[in-house]
Design an enzyme around this catalytic site. Structure first.
Site, PDB file in Angstrom:
ATOM      1  N   HIS A   1     -14.348   0.993  33.703  1.00  0.00           N
ATOM      2  CA  HIS A   1     -13.574   0.084  32.853  1.00  0.00           C
ATOM      3  C   HIS A   1     -12.649  -0.853  33.622  1.00  0.00           C
ATOM      4  O   HIS A   1     -12.223  -1.865  33.079  1.00  0.00           O
ATOM      5  CB  HIS A   1     -12.736   0.895  31.857  1.00  0.00           C
ATOM      6  N   ARG A   2     -12.313  -0.565  34.870  1.00  0.00           N
ATOM      7  CA  ARG A   2     -11.340  -1.398  35.585  1.00  0.00           C
ATOM      8  C   ARG A   2     -11.925  -2.777  35.864  1.00  0.00           C
ATOM      9  O   ARG A   2     -13.094  -2.894  36.252  1.00  0.00           O
ATOM     10  CB  ARG A   2     -10.909  -0.732  36.888  1.00  0.00           C
TER      11      ARG A   2
END
Length: 398
Positions: free
Chosen positions: A238-239
């Site tokens: 998700h980063r």
């Protein structure tokens, strides 16, 4: 006057008349909602005659699957304030949050503002509260990646500097604060009070213990996905450092697809909205094709209870999430860390995790090494009662 404003006014009058401590908890992202559940539970169960809490949601994560569902699932009351900020450039997003938080703080009387972690919501809350001389409580203080290109590193350092009460989840975090001079700082805050720092343990460990049994009875995700008795890899990406760079995302997904193909193991991948958006771009055709391979189980974002069940049953976890790294450790699962560094160095020091960055071969090697060994999982994150300790120290200080 709306119902929330009316309830806030009633709380304010009640707190003033009884001498109770009134705090505003600021959240904006999924991990903060989860952490807030532990704090709210501790207040409700042990300090309801001393502390009254209100919640402000900045709206940093506004997708219902990533935000609203957690309030319902974890039993957190709806926020009294919601700024509906949404996504955007860091400056514009943070500025909007500061303005909204400042307006709320200026119109009410709070004894403290509680902040979690290192998001833009954390930074905005720290800046707004400090300008109004309201004590700041920073939960998860002292974490350091030492990578100043990370927005989160900037946010956590600034918040630590502005906070009156710092709660470090681990001994390593306490050591970081000591090296940076927090223990001997002459800084004073409202009412000439000096900063206080404690080793509290990790509030997320509280939640993992509390919700583990509940998860087993509330979700059937393991049965629904046909994973009963079957080893699988749980992966989350998700980063923005990974999702906004198709080449990095491609390398990670290539590794997952290869493991599914070569090791004959399923890969369960709940897709974050940011990751899904990148995969819809023309540059992501290759990783998209890899996701269609045998053994890849791609899901919408999982709820907190679903994630607990997936973590408990996984053979190994692969993630760029700090929270998921810790949850893997709580449930004694080895973890491949899809970042160039980690704040949770204890996991690596215990040989329960390996940092690989977005490097296909390093991810493959880490999988083979971690599945060939049996790591130890000593209790480096506390005793599961961090939230009670935090509220107790807040009451003493305030």
């Amino acid at each position: 006057m709306g119902i929330m404003q009316y309830l806030c006014a009633c709380k304010r009058i009640y707190a003033l008349s009884t001498g109770m401590i009134r705090i505003l908890t600021i959240i904006g992202a999924r991990p903060q909602i989860i952490k807030a559940a532990a704090l709210s539970r501790a207040i409700r169960n042990n300090f309801s005659n001393k502390v009254t809490e209100e919640i402000l949601h900045t709206g940093q994560h506004y997708d219902a699957a990533m935000s609203d569902v957690f309030f319902r699932e974890l039993g957190i009351p709806a926020p009294q304030f919601n700024l509906h900020i949404g996504s955007g450039m860091h400056g514009a997003q943070t500025a909007g949050m500061i303005a909204g938080i400042e307006e709320v703080l200026a119109g009410e009387r709070y004894d403290a503002v509680v902040l979690f972690g290192d998001t833009n919501s954390t930074l905005a809350g720290a800046l707004a509260a400090s300008k109004l001389h309201i004590p700041i409580v920073h939960i998860e203080a002292g974490l350091r990646s030492f990578n100043m290109t990370m927005p989160e590193e900037i946010n956590r350092i600034v918040c630590d500097q502005l906070s009156s009460l710092l709660f470090a989840p681990t001994r390593t975090a306490m050591d970081n604060l000591q090296r940076e001079g927090f223990f001997t700082s002459p800084a004073t805050f409202a009412d000439r009070k000096q900063r206080r720092t404690w080793h509290s343990g990790d509030i997320m460990y509280d939640n993992s213990l509390y919700f583990a049994d509940l998860a087993a009875s509330r979700t059937d995700i393991i049965r629904r996905l046909g994973l009963e008795g079957e080893p699988f890899i749980l992966a989350t990406i998700h980063r923005d450092h990974n999702t906004d760079h198709p080449a990095r995302l491609c390398s990670i997904i290539d590794a997952l697809a290869r493991l599914a193909r070569e090791e004959g193991i399923k890969v369960v991948l709940p897709l974050h909205p940011r990751t899904r958006k990148t995969l819809q771009s023309p540059e992501a055709s290759r990783p998209n094709a890899s996701l269609q391979g045998t053994g890849m189980v791609v899901l919408p974002p999982a709820s907190f209870l679903e994630m607990i069940e997936l973590e408990r049953h996984a053979r190994i976890v692969m993630t760029d999430s700090g929270g998921v790294q810790k949850e893997a450790y709580f449930f004694q699962k080895p973890c491949v860390i899809l970042r160039p560094e980690t704040e949770w160095t204890e996991i690596v020091e215990q040989h329960a995790g390996i940092v690989t960055d977005a490097d296909t071969e390093r991810i493959m090697d880490a999988y083979h090494k971690l599945t060939a060994e049996t790591p130890a999982f000593p209790p480096v994150f506390g005793n599961g009662h961090a939230a009670e300790f935090i509220v107790e120290k807040m009451v003493e200080y305030l």
